[in-house]
Design a protein around this motif. Structure first.
Motif, PDB file in Angstrom:
ATOM      1  N   ASP A 160       0.829  -1.218   0.000  1.00 61.93           N
ATOM      2  CA  ASP A 160       0.000   0.000   0.000  1.00 61.93           C
ATOM      3  C   ASP A 160       0.858   1.260   0.000  1.00 61.93           C
ATOM      4  N   ASN A 161       1.891   1.212   0.820  1.00 65.21           N
ATOM      5  CA  ASN A 161       2.814   2.332   0.926  1.00 65.21           C
ATOM      6  C   ASN A 161       3.540   2.628  -0.372  1.00 65.21           C
ATOM      7  N   VAL A 162       4.052   1.553  -0.997  1.00 69.58           N
ATOM      8  CA  VAL A 162       4.772   1.716  -2.265  1.00 69.58           C
ATOM      9  C   VAL A 162       3.833   2.305  -3.320  1.00 69.58           C
ATOM     10  N   PHE A 163       2.589   1.769  -3.381  1.00 72.41           N
ATOM     11  CA  PHE A 163       1.621   2.316  -4.334  1.00 72.41           C
ATOM     12  C   PHE A 163       1.379   3.802  -4.085  1.00 72.41           C
ATOM     13  N   ALA A 164       1.168   4.141  -2.823  1.00 70.12           N
ATOM     14  CA  ALA A 164       0.875   5.541  -2.482  1.00 70.12           C
ATOM     15  C   ALA A 164       2.046   6.445  -2.874  1.00 70.12           C
ATOM     16  N   THR A 165       3.257   5.989  -2.595  1.00 67.13           N
ATOM     17  CA  THR A 165       4.432   6.802  -2.932  1.00 67.13           C
ATOM     18  C   THR A 165       4.556   6.952  -4.453  1.00 67.13           C
ATOM     19  N   LEU A 166       4.295   5.876  -5.169  1.00 64.21           N
ATOM     20  CA  LEU A 166       4.368   5.953  -6.635  1.00 64.21           C
ATOM     21  C   LEU A 166       3.319   6.919  -7.182  1.00 64.21           C
ATOM     22  N   LYS A 167       2.136   6.919  -6.585  1.00 66.84           N
ATOM     23  CA  LYS A 167       1.112   7.866  -7.042  1.00 66.84           C
ATOM     24  C   LYS A 167       1.546   9.296  -6.773  1.00 66.84           C
ATOM     25  N   LYS A 168       2.261   9.496  -5.669  1.00 67.05           N
ATOM     26  CA  LYS A 168       2.786  10.835  -5.382  1.00 67.05           C
ATOM     27  C   LYS A 168       3.819  11.251  -6.418  1.00 67.05           C
ATOM     28  N   VAL A 169       4.629  10.287  -6.856  1.00 66.99           N
ATOM     29  CA  VAL A 169       5.598  10.571  -7.921  1.00 66.99           C
ATOM     30  C   VAL A 169       4.855  10.949  -9.202  1.00 66.99           C
ATOM     31  N   GLY A 170       3.655  10.380  -9.375  1.00 60.44           N
ATOM     32  CA  GLY A 170       2.803  10.786 -10.493  1.00 60.44           C
ATOM     33  C   GLY A 170       2.715   9.802 -11.649  1.00 60.44           C
ATOM     34  N   VAL A 171       3.246   8.583 -11.448  1.00 62.86           N
ATOM     35  CA  VAL A 171       3.177   7.600 -12.528  1.00 62.86           C
ATOM     36  C   VAL A 171       1.820   6.892 -12.514  1.00 62.86           C
ATOM     37  N   ARG A 172       1.521   6.223 -13.629  1.00 61.17           N
ATOM     38  CA  ARG A 172       0.291   5.446 -13.720  1.00 61.17           C
ATOM     39  C   ARG A 172       0.575   3.999 -13.330  1.00 61.17           C
ATOM     40  N   LEU A 173      -0.468   3.324 -12.823  1.00 56.57           N
ATOM     41  CA  LEU A 173      -0.315   1.925 -12.432  1.00 56.57           C
ATOM     42  C   LEU A 173      -1.328   1.074 -13.184  1.00 56.57           C
ATOM     43  N   ALA A 174      -0.852  -0.051 -13.726  1.00 57.00           N
ATOM     44  CA  ALA A 174      -1.738  -0.964 -14.441  1.00 57.00           C
ATOM     45  C   ALA A 174      -1.666  -2.346 -13.807  1.00 57.00           C
ATOM     46  N   LEU A 175      -2.811  -2.995 -13.698  1.00 51.90           N
ATOM     47  CA  LEU A 175      -2.878  -4.349 -13.166  1.00 51.90           C
ATOM     48  C   LEU A 175      -2.818  -5.321 -14.348  1.00 51.90           C
ATOM     49  N   ASP A 176      -1.705  -6.038 -14.457  1.00 52.47           N
ATOM     50  CA  ASP A 176      -1.414  -6.882 -15.632  1.00 52.47           C
ATOM     51  C   ASP A 176      -1.999  -8.289 -15.460  1.00 52.47           C
ATOM     52  N   ASP A 177      -2.287  -8.933 -16.575  1.00 51.79           N
ATOM     53  CA  ASP A 177      -2.740 -10.340 -16.583  1.00 51.79           C
ATOM     54  C   ASP A 177      -3.935 -10.552 -15.671  1.00 51.79           C
ATOM     55  N   PHE A 178      -4.834  -9.581 -15.625  1.00 51.84           N
ATOM     56  CA  PHE A 178      -5.939  -9.649 -14.674  1.00 51.84           C
ATOM     57  C   PHE A 178      -6.773 -10.917 -14.881  1.00 51.84           C
ATOM     58  N   GLY A 179      -7.063 -11.573 -13.776  1.00 58.89           N
ATOM     59  CA  GLY A 179      -7.916 -12.755 -13.835  1.00 58.89           C
ATOM     60  C   GLY A 179      -7.161 -14.074 -13.868  1.00 58.89           C
ATOM     61  N   THR A 180      -5.841 -14.032 -13.997  1.00 55.84           N
ATOM     62  CA  THR A 180      -5.088 -15.285 -14.078  1.00 55.84           C
ATOM     63  C   THR A 180      -4.472 -15.670 -12.741  1.00 55.84           C
ATOM     64  N   GLY A 181      -4.366 -14.705 -11.848  1.00 54.41           N
ATOM     65  CA  GLY A 181      -3.625 -14.945 -10.611  1.00 54.41           C
ATOM     66  C   GLY A 181      -4.536 -15.391  -9.493  1.00 54.41           C
ATOM     67  N   TYR A 182      -4.233 -14.919  -8.314  1.00 56.42           N
ATOM     68  CA  TYR A 182      -4.953 -15.333  -7.133  1.00 56.42           C
ATOM     69  C   TYR A 182      -5.961 -14.246  -6.867  1.00 56.42           C
ATOM     70  N   SER A 183      -6.843 -14.041  -7.873  1.00 57.74           N
ATOM     71  CA  SER A 183      -7.704 -12.872  -7.870  1.00 57.74           C
ATOM     72  C   SER A 183      -8.524 -12.782  -6.606  1.00 57.74           C
ATOM     73  N   SER A 184      -8.363 -11.678  -5.938  1.00 59.50           N
ATOM     74  CA  SER A 184      -9.285 -11.314  -4.890  1.00 59.50           C
ATOM     75  C   SER A 184      -9.633  -9.883  -5.246  1.00 59.50           C
ATOM     76  N   LEU A 185     -10.931  -9.588  -5.288  1.00 58.98           N
ATOM     77  CA  LEU A 185     -11.290  -8.234  -5.704  1.00 58.98           C
ATOM     78  C   LEU A 185     -11.003  -7.229  -4.603  1.00 58.98           C
ATOM     79  N   GLY A 186     -10.692  -7.736  -3.410  1.00 65.03           N
ATOM     80  CA  GLY A 186     -10.461  -6.874  -2.251  1.00 65.03           C
ATOM     81  C   GLY A 186      -9.452  -5.769  -2.505  1.00 65.03           C
TER      82      GLY A 186
END
Ligand code: C2E
Ligand code: MG
Ligand code: MG
Ligand code: MG
Length: 289
Positions: A160-186
């Protein structure tokens, strides 16, 4: 080679395993020096706006040209790099190279870089991303980091922290290969993704009647829209599938139907001509590069 097990029987199976382990160790050794030897490069695959056939950006995909074995797929060497503690170095190189390349492109196309979950475990990641941006001069909003769901596995409290810091840096985040992993929508509740990439496995066969993949894609798209995220369908190879993907309101498309991964040289020239329009074709889909 078969080995005598000492009781007069030959144990082909275990010696095959031994050979496999030996091959892998060899590959791992070779991979340690691959970057310094100049065997690693990036190719860029267009990500296209499904509505108007305009290039929105490119995904950087790592290539390894082995001196004896020739090209080795990242599907093989990335997992080895992750096991052998080489991924952080390779990943940092890819990030800096992609930022350098993209900063020289004409126009504002985005660049997406794959980031291994192992890199996310490093608290220095956000600082490294910020440094890659400032060294290259690339605007943060032009950089997208692709992460798979496995980043949420295990008790990595700092995600959570790393994500928050990256958003502060201003980059975009993409969730790759959605649906193939240990999907939890949480995790979609809190993780600040800008895009969901729908895995090829849902796309493949999505046009066959009675196929459930189209229903799943529809659900993913409405989820993404409700959460204000873009969607990219990966691995679109045919015009039929492209047609369906458009009907399902997926916002972006990546696949051989538009283009396979291209060299930085090729796309730089294209962008210098201001040529962002790309026509889908159904041809020549079975070459690997
Ligand atoms: P990915 O991130 O899901 O990348 C998409 C893969 O789909 C790429 O495979 C791409 O070449 C392939 N692809 C694109 N369009 C089509 C199509 O129409 N049909 C088919 N059959 N395939 C298509 P690639 O380049 O072999 O990479 C495989 C995986 O290796 C990537 O999957 C990603 O997970 C990993 N990878 C590649 N480069 C990097 C990197 O720099 N860092 C990390 N950590 N992983 C990487
Ligand atoms: Mg990717
Ligand atoms: Mg993917
Ligand atoms: Mg994939």
């Amino acid at each position: 080679a078969a080995k005598n097990d000492g009781r007069g029987r030959y144990r082909f199976y275990s010696s095959d395993l031994h050979d496999k382990a030996e091959d892998r160790r060899q590959l791992e050794d070779d991979l340690r020096d691959a970057l310094d030897r100049g065997e690693i490069s990036l190719m860029y695959q267009p990500v296209v706006d499904a509505g108007n056939n305009l290039i929105a950006g490119f995904e950087a995909l790592m290539r390894w040209d082995h001196p004896e074995k020739g090209p080795i797929s990242p599907a093989i060497f990335i997992p080895i790099a992750e096991d052998a503690n080489i991924i952080s170095r390779l990943g940092e190189w890819a990030l800096r190279q992609a930022c350098d390349d993209a900063s020289k492109w004409a126009g504002n196309a985005r660049v997406a870089v794959n980031v291994s979950p192992i890199q996310f475990a490093n608290t220095e990641l956000a600082a490294m991303v910020a440094s890659a941006l400032s060294n290259s001069g690339l605007a943060p909003e032009r950089l997208e980091l692709e992460i798979t769901e496995s980043v949420f596995l295990g008790e990595n409290a700092d995600t959570d922290n790393v994500f928050a810091t990256l958003k502060k840096v201003g980059v975009r985040l993409a969730l790759d290969d959605f649906g193939t992993g240990y999907s939890s929508l949480g995790y979609l509740k809190t993780a600040p993704f800008d895009k969901i990439k729908i895995d090829q496995s849902f796309v493949r066969g999505a046009t066959e009647s009675g196929n459930r993949n189209a229903a799943i894609i529809t659900a993913i798209v409405s989820l993404a829209q409700a959460l204000d995220m873009e969607t990219t369908a990966e691995g679109i190879e045919t015009l039929d599938t492209l047609d369906l993907i458009r009907k399902l309101n997926v916002s972006h498309v990546q696949g051989y139907v538009y283009s396979r991964p291209l060299s930085n040289h090729e796309i730089s020239e294209r962008l210098a001509r201001g040529d962002l329009h790309i026509m889908p074709t159904g041809h020549d889909v079975h070459r690997y590069d």
